[in-house]
Design an enzyme around this catalytic site. Sequence first.
Site, PDB file in Angstrom:
ATOM      1  N   CYS A 178      16.576  15.772   1.936  1.00 36.89           N
ATOM      2  CA  CYS A 178      16.999  16.657   3.033  1.00 36.89           C
ATOM      3  C   CYS A 178      17.188  15.870   4.337  1.00 36.89           C
ATOM      4  O   CYS A 178      16.258  15.212   4.810  1.00 36.89           O
ATOM      5  CB  CYS A 178      15.969  17.758   3.232  1.00 36.89           C
ATOM      6  SG  CYS A 178      16.422  18.874   4.587  1.00 36.89           S
ATOM      7  N   CYS A 229      13.678  17.698  -3.523  1.00 37.27           N
ATOM      8  CA  CYS A 229      14.547  18.500  -2.642  1.00 37.27           C
ATOM      9  C   CYS A 229      14.143  18.368  -1.178  1.00 37.27           C
ATOM     10  O   CYS A 229      14.858  18.829  -0.292  1.00 37.27           O
ATOM     11  CB  CYS A 229      14.619  19.959  -3.084  1.00 37.27           C
ATOM     12  SG  CYS A 229      13.043  20.790  -3.156  1.00 37.27           S
ATOM     13  N   CYS A 272      11.328  24.808 -11.975  1.00 35.29           N
ATOM     14  CA  CYS A 272      10.907  23.847 -10.939  1.00 35.29           C
ATOM     15  C   CYS A 272       9.794  22.941 -11.479  1.00 35.29           C
ATOM     16  O   CYS A 272       8.817  23.405 -12.072  1.00 35.29           O
ATOM     17  CB  CYS A 272      10.443  24.613  -9.700  1.00 35.29           C
ATOM     18  SG  CYS A 272       9.833  23.531  -8.398  1.00 35.29           S
ATOM     19  N   ASP A 307      -2.195  29.655   2.225  1.00 32.68           N
ATOM     20  CA  ASP A 307      -1.495  29.558   0.950  1.00 32.68           C
ATOM     21  C   ASP A 307      -1.830  30.655  -0.064  1.00 32.68           C
ATOM     22  O   ASP A 307      -0.936  31.210  -0.698  1.00 32.68           O
ATOM     23  CB  ASP A 307      -1.752  28.172   0.328  1.00 32.68           C
ATOM     24  CG  ASP A 307      -0.861  27.875  -0.850  1.00 32.68           C
ATOM     25  OD1 ASP A 307       0.317  28.255  -0.787  1.00 32.68           O
ATOM     26  OD2 ASP A 307      -1.344  27.289  -1.816  1.00 32.68           O
ATOM     27  N   CYS A 359      21.304  24.425   7.876  1.00 34.43           N
ATOM     28  CA  CYS A 359      21.693  23.791   6.603  1.00 34.43           C
ATOM     29  C   CYS A 359      23.200  23.519   6.590  1.00 34.43           C
ATOM     30  O   CYS A 359      23.662  22.565   5.971  1.00 34.43           O
ATOM     31  CB  CYS A 359      21.341  24.692   5.417  1.00 34.43           C
ATOM     32  SG  CYS A 359      19.593  24.624   4.966  1.00 34.43           S
ATOM     33  N   CYS A 390      20.034  19.243  -1.559  1.00 29.97           N
ATOM     34  CA  CYS A 390      18.871  19.642  -2.370  1.00 29.97           C
ATOM     35  C   CYS A 390      19.315  20.243  -3.699  1.00 29.97           C
ATOM     36  O   CYS A 390      18.742  19.929  -4.756  1.00 29.97           O
ATOM     37  CB  CYS A 390      17.971  20.604  -1.596  1.00 29.97           C
ATOM     38  SG  CYS A 390      18.819  22.026  -0.914  1.00 29.97           S
ATOM     39  N   CYS A 442      18.332  18.356  -7.391  1.00 25.57           N
ATOM     40  CA  CYS A 442      17.258  18.929  -8.224  1.00 25.57           C
ATOM     41  C   CYS A 442      17.503  18.595  -9.698  1.00 25.57           C
ATOM     42  O   CYS A 442      18.519  18.991 -10.275  1.00 25.57           O
ATOM     43  CB  CYS A 442      17.199  20.436  -8.026  1.00 25.57           C
ATOM     44  SG  CYS A 442      15.996  21.200  -9.128  1.00 25.57           S
ATOM     45  N   CYS A 467       6.648  17.999  -7.123  1.00 26.38           N
ATOM     46  CA  CYS A 467       7.930  17.284  -6.993  1.00 26.38           C
ATOM     47  C   CYS A 467       8.344  17.353  -5.536  1.00 26.38           C
ATOM     48  O   CYS A 467       8.143  18.366  -4.872  1.00 26.38           O
ATOM     49  CB  CYS A 467       8.971  17.972  -7.878  1.00 26.38           C
ATOM     50  SG  CYS A 467      10.676  17.441  -7.601  1.00 26.38           S
ATOM     51  N   CYS A 515      25.724  21.573   3.924  1.00 27.45           N
ATOM     52  CA  CYS A 515      24.959  20.621   3.083  1.00 27.45           C
ATOM     53  C   CYS A 515      24.510  21.282   1.777  1.00 27.45           C
ATOM     54  O   CYS A 515      24.147  22.456   1.757  1.00 27.45           O
ATOM     55  CB  CYS A 515      23.747  20.147   3.890  1.00 27.45           C
ATOM     56  SG  CYS A 515      22.593  19.145   2.957  1.00 27.45           S
TER      57      CYS A 515
END
Length: 387
Positions: A256, A252, A222, A137, A196, A202, A206, A249, A199
């Site tokens: 999915c 999204c 966000c 990360d 995707c 998301c 949001c 959060c 679709c």
Amino acid sequence: MKDGSDTAWIAARASAIGFHHCAVVRLQEFPELERTEEWLARGYAGEMKYLSDARRANPQTVMPGLRSVIVCALSYNTAAPRSTYALQEETAEPRGWISRYAWGQDYHEVLKEKLQTLASALSERFAGSFEARVYADTGPLHERVIAKHAGLGWLGKNTLLLNSRLGSWFFLGVILTTLDIQPTLGPSDLPPANFCGSCTKCLDACPTGALVQPYVMDARLCISYLTIELRGSIPEKLREPIGHHVFGCDICQDVCPWNRRAPITQAREFQPRTFPQGMERQHLPPDPTAAESLQSESMEAESLFLPRLEWLASMTEEQFRTVFQGSPVKRTKWRGLVRNACIALGNSRPDRGTSHHQRICALLAQLSASTEPSIAESAQWALSRIQ
Ligand code: B12
Ligand code: SF4
Ligand code: SF4
């Protein structure tokens, strides 16, 4: 021994260590990174200055002699309900939402330990000297783009990496190495197709409009950025859409379709922490009758799954350190979490006239006088909404 079997050996070893997916990619041009400059120029990174680090656009500069990247995925899809479901349930006291990824142990530590184990095992397989560096990360790398080219999945319209088996509930970690390992995808293989389709769930779900167009996020909007990364006050117009979120959060991802059948993980590390002994509830509100009712509840468990907002907002800095030791929530610091809990309380609807309502108003009045400006201001805002 053929290089291809080296890749299979690495994947098998990664699986034995507990990773849910692992693939290898050779250092190459990553066309997606060409959009980074425009993304930054639009100001979408907000205060995350580290995203402008020039090395992110060119992984070669991160480590001299870098030839291959081993990318690993670790699922954190624990069994508890989704936020989109759990927050609709009526509860006696206002509760907040901490993102699924942050219920247990700090994933940086969990990933780093597993990656380190895998990196150390490489010397069992590869002779000679080589370098291997692990990042989970925090490295100057765009992990999702590298993972896509390793074959782990596609970049979804919510900007996350999706895998047709795991959905998007997984962390990514990488091992950069000077070893030349045959990549998982062959020379004629393309990265996994984008599923995707038409679709837009998301984008539609949001609450703050952070997904400004498919595949593009304005991070300043966000909730994850606002509740975790942003220091100081949260812009007033975004406070209501934040709803009950106090750390990150999941919306999204919750909506999915690719996450519907994602396998559940039993990993102990990511299960919600609970605090059965009530030791974090030492705060007593000014009203003695309310104090009595609080004490009678103190045998109940507190949990990081749907935590009581009053519990979070009334934490002292010391209690925060105890409760969130070794937890990702530490990143927002005590003042960030209390600020977020105040905003979530301002979005809650405690029944007027009840002891909960009185206690919450008393707590917010007390926090309105905090010497921390972002707490004081959020508490005043919340009080003006629920009083
Ligand atoms: C910064 C960051 C954030 C920021 C910004 C998020 C973001 N979308 O970039 C914030 C704090 C908001 C965030 C939130 C979350 N994060 Co985060 N985050 C990161 C981090 C550290 C860097 C990502 C990055 O480089 N962003 C910068 C921009 C440039 O990237 P980008 O959005 O992909 O931008 C591209 C597109 O916009 C594209 N593009 C395509 N078309 C077009 C068109 C135009 C016009 C333009 C301009 C651009 C463009 O070009 C850009 C560059 O390629 C990574 C770890 C890492 N080192 O990679 C974790 C990481 C992405 N996060 C992760 C997670 C789990 C989360 C959360 C789910 C946590 C939570 N529950 O709150 C949320 C999810 C929010 C979401 N929908 O993405 C995981 C994702 C795993 C996965 N399956 O994908 C990662 C990989 C961490 C990890 N090691 O596991 N995160
Ligand atoms: S994490 Fe929440 S606020 Fe951020 S893009 Fe996804 S739905 Fe929007
Ligand atoms: S919700 Fe739909 S558009 Fe968004 S990432 Fe999932 S499949 Fe793609």
